[in-house]
Enzyme design. Structure first.
Site, PDB file in Angstrom:
ATOM      1  CB  SER A 227      25.706   3.148  22.432  1.00 53.15           C
ATOM      2  OG  SER A 227      24.495   3.139  21.731  1.00 53.15           O
TER       3      SER A 227
ATOM      4  CG  ASP B 268      25.157  -3.566  18.354  1.00 55.86           C
ATOM      5  OD1 ASP B 268      23.945  -3.300  18.458  1.00 55.86           O
ATOM      6  OD2 ASP B 268      26.052  -2.846  18.816  1.00 55.86           O
TER       7      ASP B 268
ATOM      8  CG  HIS C 275      24.137  -1.882  21.837  1.00 54.22           C
ATOM      9  ND1 HIS C 275      24.826  -1.244  20.832  1.00 54.22           N
ATOM     10  CD2 HIS C 275      23.642  -0.894  22.635  1.00 54.22           C
ATOM     11  CE1 HIS C 275      24.754   0.076  21.014  1.00 54.22           C
ATOM     12  NE2 HIS C 275      24.045   0.297  22.099  1.00 54.22           N
TER      13      HIS C 275
END
Length: 452
Positions: A305, A404, A433
């Site tokens: 991320s 995601d 995610h």
């Protein structure tokens, strides 16, 4: 003392009840309601103009769901849905026609239904349309490299001044773990949790692994994952939040120091919060390479991320890095929403999805900007991960999923398509995610192969 006795009694009672339940009724090995969503193309990839359909299979306690309404919304990912409709489960199955796309990108389907247990079950499925053809909207300023070389040069004038703090609970005959505070810029400090393998060979040397953090601020905690593989490992926290303080105090500090940091100082490339963060992550590599236990050759950066974004950025900025392994990187293709296409986290300009007076001003809360749009775009082009991906020279392993809704696969593919360095991808369409353990294992094996 009485309170401690009551607490112990309560805990032992709860444990006894749980054990009694397992003995009496068995330990459930499956969830009561199970769902599987399968696109009609097994790899979730389609050519432009091809129609995608989604088959939903649902079971309650192993029995097919029958006659239950399934509600769904379909449209280009992260955009206002183009289709809102429903269908009905028949013999445990329902089918959704997702339609098609005429431009490279991702089509998303949000679906939900209420089961007999009264709970609502929902999921998200995205399919790809010629993602290899996704092109970024990010432009590289003419002075991009000069700007960042100067910023890193200025930061390197500051002594790192490492401050070490013992972590006895994570230090043993196999590893030494310490909390480290580093001065990575003129007014920028970061914390890192450092783990170094121990060996009977006092002259043993090891590769180093830097792990930048995801968004927000989470306490850095010890890990021996890479230590067990014979690597020095440091996970960093970018906001100078001391992890030694009690959780309640830490949470208050985190809220005060970090709220809206992704928008802070966006008026200029010189004042934007992320400038010191990007350079600070690169300086953390300098620190790892100053350790006497480093093997002098191998420097790995990996994270997910925001940490995936900082992985690419660090590998592009610091030429000591030899391997780059980002997972679902954020901060890619930041102006995507201005072109009516999904951008990367923090989803800047996402509040402008609907034009005119009916504009959705809170579609993505994280992504609002507090300055004029043109000014924000001018600053963000210096911070878009796409431009750092273009500069990568070292072997890169990237892993991401399609479901995601934080870091859009559209934005990740846009970054991937710009990488000219040797690269290997690991795509798991059904993941969101997060990553499967198998993806982490593939990444580790790739690292081992790449270590000299």
């Amino acid at each position: 003392m009485k309170n401690l006795f009551l607490l112990a009694l309560l805990m032992s009672t709860q444990l006894a009840i749980a054990q009694q339940f397992q003995q009496e009724f068995g330990n459930p090995r499956k969830v009561f309601v199970e769902t599987v969503a399968t696109p009609n193309h097994a790899d979730s990839h389609y050519l432009l103009g091809q129609t995608a359909t989604l088959r939903i299979i649902a079971r309650e306690g192993g029995m097919p769901v029958e006659g239950t309404k399934l509600y769904y919304k379909v449209g280009p990912e992260m955009m206002v849905p183009e289709v809102v409709d429903s269908t009905t489960f028949v013999d445990g199955e329902a089918q959704i026609c997702m339609g098609t796309m005429q431009q490279p990108g991702f089509l998303a389907c949000h679906y939900q239904f209420k089961a007999s247990d009264g709970k609502t079950y929902r999921d998200l499925v995205k399919v790809a349309y010629e993602p290899e053809q996704i092109r970024t909207f990010a432009t590289m300023p003419k002075d991009f490299e000069v700007f960042w070389q100067k910023a890193l040069k200025e930061a390197r004038k500051v002594d790192l001044e490492p401050q070490y703090f013992d972590v006895p609970d994570a230090t043993n005959d196999k590893f030494v773990t310490r909390l480290v505070r580093l001065h990575v810029g003129k007014s920028k400090w970061i914390y890192g949790m450092l783990t170094i393998p121990r060996s009977s060979n006092l002259s043993a040397k090891y590769p180093v692994v830097l792990c930048p953090p995801g968004a927000g601020s989470t306490k850095v905690t010890p890990s021996d994952y890479y230590g067990q593989e014979g690597m020095i490992y440091m996970k960093i926290e970018i906001h100078d939040n001391d992890p030694r303080i009690p959780d309640n105090e830490y949470n208050l500090m985190r809220q005060k120091k970090c709220d809206g940091y992704m928008r802070r100082g966006m008026e200029s490339k010189d004042t934007y919060y992320y400038k010191d963060v990007y350079v600070g992550s690169a300086r953390a590599v300098d620190f790892l390479c100053s350790l006497p236990e480093w093997d002098g050759k191998n420097v790995i950066v990996t994270g997910g991320s925001q940490g995936g974004a900082l992985t690419i950025i660090t590998a592009a900025l610091n030429d000591k890095v030899t391997l780059c392994a980002p997972f679902y990187p954020a901060l890619c293709d930041l102006t995507g929403f201005l072109h009516e296409r999904a951008g990367g986290w923090p989803k800047f300009f996402g509040e402008q999805l609907v034009p005119g007076p009916e504009r959705l001003t809170t579609f993505y809360k994280d992504g609002r900007v507090d300055i004029h749009e043109d000014q924000a775009v001018e600053t963000l082009q210096y911070f878009d991960v796409i431009n750092f991906a273009r500069l990568l020279k070292v072997p890169t392993f990237m892993s991401w999923g399609y479901n995601d809704d934080t870091c859009s696969p559209t934005s990740v593919w846009a970054a991937w398509n710009e990488i000219k360095a040797p690269k290997q991808k690991d795509i798991t369409p059904s993941s969101g995610h997060w990553r499967f353990p198998s993806s982490q294992q593939k990444c580790l094996q790739w690292m081992k192969t790449g270590i000299n």
